[in-house]
Enzyme design. Structure first.
Site, PDB file in Angstrom:
ATOM      1  N   GLN A   1       0.831  -1.211   0.000  1.00  0.00           N
ATOM      2  CA  GLN A   1       0.000   0.000   0.000  1.00  0.00           C
ATOM      3  C   GLN A   1       0.864   1.259   0.000  1.00  0.00           C
ATOM      4  O   GLN A   1       2.041   1.218   0.358  1.00  0.00           O
ATOM      5  CB  GLN A   1      -0.888  -0.009   1.258  1.00  0.00           C
ATOM      6  CG  GLN A   1      -1.869  -1.176   1.287  1.00  0.00           C
ATOM      7  CD  GLN A   1      -2.336  -1.548   2.688  1.00  0.00           C
ATOM      8  OE1 GLN A   1      -3.487  -1.297   3.009  1.00  0.00           O
ATOM      9  NE2 GLN A   1      -1.504  -2.144   3.511  1.00  0.00           N
TER      10      GLN A   1
ATOM     11  N   ASP B   1     -10.767  -0.215   4.031  1.00  0.00           N
ATOM     12  CA  ASP B   1     -12.035  -0.252   3.298  1.00  0.00           C
ATOM     13  C   ASP B   1     -11.922  -1.277   2.155  1.00  0.00           C
ATOM     14  O   ASP B   1     -10.830  -1.732   1.835  1.00  0.00           O
ATOM     15  CB  ASP B   1     -12.345   1.161   2.767  1.00  0.00           C
ATOM     16  CG  ASP B   1     -12.683   2.098   3.909  1.00  0.00           C
ATOM     17  OD1 ASP B   1     -13.803   2.007   4.431  1.00  0.00           O
ATOM     18  OD2 ASP B   1     -11.796   2.886   4.315  1.00  0.00           O
TER      19      ASP B   1
ATOM     20  N   GLU C   1      -1.944  -9.750   9.930  1.00  0.00           N
ATOM     21  CA  GLU C   1      -1.841  -8.514   9.144  1.00  0.00           C
ATOM     22  C   GLU C   1      -1.107  -8.845   7.842  1.00  0.00           C
ATOM     23  O   GLU C   1      -0.071  -9.504   7.872  1.00  0.00           O
ATOM     24  CB  GLU C   1      -1.090  -7.463   9.987  1.00  0.00           C
ATOM     25  CG  GLU C   1      -0.497  -6.283   9.244  1.00  0.00           C
ATOM     26  CD  GLU C   1      -1.539  -5.383   8.577  1.00  0.00           C
ATOM     27  OE1 GLU C   1      -2.417  -4.861   9.261  1.00  0.00           O
ATOM     28  OE2 GLU C   1      -1.439  -5.207   7.339  1.00  0.00           O
TER      29      GLU C   1
ATOM     30  N   ASP D   1     -10.309  -5.722  11.744  1.00  0.00           N
ATOM     31  CA  ASP D   1      -9.875  -4.315  11.798  1.00  0.00           C
ATOM     32  C   ASP D   1      -9.212  -4.010  10.455  1.00  0.00           C
ATOM     33  O   ASP D   1      -7.999  -3.900  10.345  1.00  0.00           O
ATOM     34  CB  ASP D   1      -8.887  -4.166  12.970  1.00  0.00           C
ATOM     35  CG  ASP D   1      -8.383  -2.744  13.126  1.00  0.00           C
ATOM     36  OD1 ASP D   1      -8.877  -1.857  12.426  1.00  0.00           O
ATOM     37  OD2 ASP D   1      -7.471  -2.547  13.945  1.00  0.00           O
TER      38      ASP D   1
ATOM     39  N   HIS E   1     -10.835   2.037  18.347  1.00  0.00           N
ATOM     40  CA  HIS E   1     -10.178   0.864  18.943  1.00  0.00           C
ATOM     41  C   HIS E   1     -10.917   0.350  20.180  1.00  0.00           C
ATOM     42  O   HIS E   1     -10.979  -0.856  20.402  1.00  0.00           O
ATOM     43  CB  HIS E   1      -8.707   1.182  19.241  1.00  0.00           C
ATOM     44  CG  HIS E   1      -7.898   1.299  17.984  1.00  0.00           C
ATOM     45  ND1 HIS E   1      -6.999   2.311  17.746  1.00  0.00           N
ATOM     46  CD2 HIS E   1      -7.907   0.532  16.867  1.00  0.00           C
ATOM     47  CE1 HIS E   1      -6.478   2.151  16.539  1.00  0.00           C
ATOM     48  NE2 HIS E   1      -7.014   1.092  15.996  1.00  0.00           N
TER      49      HIS E   1
HETATM   50  N1  SAM Z   1      -8.953   1.947  11.604  1.00  0.00           N
HETATM   51  C1  SAM Z   1      -8.863   1.535  10.301  1.00  0.00           C
HETATM   52  C2  SAM Z   1      -9.740   2.138   9.303  1.00  0.00           C
HETATM   53  O1  SAM Z   1      -9.607   3.302   9.058  1.00  0.00           O
HETATM   54  O2  SAM Z   1     -10.577   1.459   8.725  1.00  0.00           O
HETATM   55  C3  SAM Z   1      -8.287   0.214  10.030  1.00  0.00           C
HETATM   56  C4  SAM Z   1      -6.843   0.360  10.240  1.00  0.00           C
HETATM   57  S1  SAM Z   1      -5.771  -0.990  10.146  1.00  0.00           S
HETATM   58  C5  SAM Z   1      -4.345  -0.071   9.771  1.00  0.00           C
HETATM   59  C6  SAM Z   1      -6.198  -1.832   8.642  1.00  0.00           C
HETATM   60  C7  SAM Z   1      -5.173  -2.890   8.266  1.00  0.00           C
HETATM   61  O3  SAM Z   1      -5.777  -3.933   7.503  1.00  0.00           O
HETATM   62  C8  SAM Z   1      -4.012  -2.368   7.428  1.00  0.00           C
HETATM   63  O4  SAM Z   1      -2.837  -2.378   8.173  1.00  0.00           O
HETATM   64  C9  SAM Z   1      -3.959  -3.323   6.229  1.00  0.00           C
HETATM   65  O5  SAM Z   1      -2.651  -3.646   5.827  1.00  0.00           O
HETATM   66  C10 SAM Z   1      -4.708  -4.521   6.787  1.00  0.00           C
HETATM   67  N2  SAM Z   1      -5.235  -5.410   5.736  1.00  0.00           N
HETATM   68  C11 SAM Z   1      -5.802  -5.029   4.562  1.00  0.00           C
HETATM   69  N3  SAM Z   1      -6.137  -6.122   3.851  1.00  0.00           N
HETATM   70  C12 SAM Z   1      -5.777  -7.194   4.582  1.00  0.00           C
HETATM   71  C13 SAM Z   1      -5.879  -8.603   4.364  1.00  0.00           C
HETATM   72  N4  SAM Z   1      -6.395  -9.093   3.231  1.00  0.00           N
HETATM   73  N5  SAM Z   1      -5.426  -9.436   5.344  1.00  0.00           N
HETATM   74  C14 SAM Z   1      -4.893  -8.941   6.493  1.00  0.00           C
HETATM   75  N6  SAM Z   1      -4.765  -7.616   6.735  1.00  0.00           N
HETATM   76  C15 SAM Z   1      -5.213  -6.756   5.807  1.00  0.00           C
END
Ligand code: SAM
EC number: 2.5.1.16
Length: 283
Positions: free
Chosen positions: A31, A159, A106, A156, A62
């Site tokens: 990303q 989008d 993650e 978590d 959180h």
């Molecule tokens: N609070 C947040 C929001 O604004 O929606 C969520 C934040 S957290 C940083 C979201 C995390 O999901 C990111 O670090 C991203 O790398 C992770 N992520 C996205 N796709 C994913 C997947 N397929 N498997 C595991 N993690 C994933």
């Protein structure tokens, strides 16, 4: 020099934050990650142009994505967090001392490394807790393959664009159901219903095919614009969404929590859905 960072998540809408200082701006393996300082919101992180967290208001998101399902469950020992690389959900989850293990899956190690460096207070040592297990993998693959079972699964996620898109599919939710214990709870980051209605409709529709109880709850985070944000809720235990304020208050006290947004009154009220959100869920 000040620079406006603009989020263009919602078609026809620009949400701008004036960056006092950009402290990081580069691509991870998955990303485009930007970190900057803002006069009101503190340190801010965006992924692929979408605000993920600010140090000023991250507590809302959180606390609500963790304490609500954990206290509703009441006896959780093993928890899975999908996404959550900033460590904020892990920090709040680990406050529940009775938990044996919290697994965080993650996809992007870069998020964990950069958040540990630039947002040390968000994880607040959680990545080093002996009860924390960090897995770097796609969440869909993890829930499809793991032999482990979890009492609560917290999604978590970003989008449904980029790597996060797969975390909104019926296949992923079926994987979550597969690795939940009996009566376990699945909660998900489900966007702002006013702006992202179909996202909530799609998730709840998929939950209903898998679980006896499927709904959503709400909380307002200032930087997730467009009204309250929704969290998806799914479980086979019909009683858990209807626990009284007093039951939650007892559990809250026993857990020794000290929170800024979440509390027993907010817990029960969060399931009260305005008409337009109910319509999205029933669509
Ligand atoms: N609070 C947040 C929001 O604004 O929606 C969520 C934040 S957290 C940083 C979201 C995390 O999901 C990111 O670090 C991203 O790398 C992770 N992520 C996205 N796709 C994913 C997947 N397929 N498997 C595991 N993690 C994933």
């Amino acid at each position: 020099m000040d620079e406006w960072v603009e989020e263009t998540l919602h078609p026809g809408v620009r949400f701008g934050l004036k960056a006092e200082r950009i402290v990081f701006d580069s691509r991870t393996d998955h990303q485009h990650l930007v970190i900057f300082e803002h006069g009101r919101f503190g340190t801010v992180m965006t992924l692929d142009g979408v605000v993920q967290l600010t140090t000023a208001d991250e507590f809302v998101y959180h606390e609500m994505i963790t304490h609500l399902p954990l206290l509703a469950h009441g006896r959780a020992e093993n928890v899975l967090i999908i996404g959550g690389g900033d460590g904020g959900a892990l920090r709040e989850t680990l406050k529940h001392r009775a938990l044996q293990k919290v697994t965080l899956c993650e996809i992007d190690r870069g998020v964990i490394d950069l958040c540990s460096e630039y947002f040390p207070k968000v994880s607040d040592g959680a990545f080093d807790d002996p009860r924390a297990e960090i897995v770097i993998a796609d969440g869909t693959k993890f829930v499809a393959e793991t032999d482990r079972r979890f009492d609560v699964i917290i999604v978590d996620s970003t989008d449904p664009i980029g790597p996060g898109a797969v975390l909104f599919t019926p296949e992923f939710y079926a994987g979550c159901k597969r690795c939940l214990t009996d009566g376990g709870i699945l909660v998900t980051q489900n966007g702002v219903p006013f702006m992202q209605g179909p996202e909530l409709t799609g998730s709840v529709k998929a939950f209903r095919r898998l679980f006896r109880d499927a709904s959503a709850y709400l909380a307002s985070t200032p930087t997730y614009i467009g009204g309250p944000m929704s969290y998806g809720w799914a479980t086979d235990n019909l009683a858990l969404r209807r626990l009284s304020r007093d039951v939650i208050a007892t559990r809250y006290q026993e857990a020794g929590l000290n929170t800024l947004y979440y509390n027993p009154e907010v817990h029960t009220a969060a399931f009260a859905l305005p008409g337009y959100v109910r319509d999205l869920i029933d669509a």
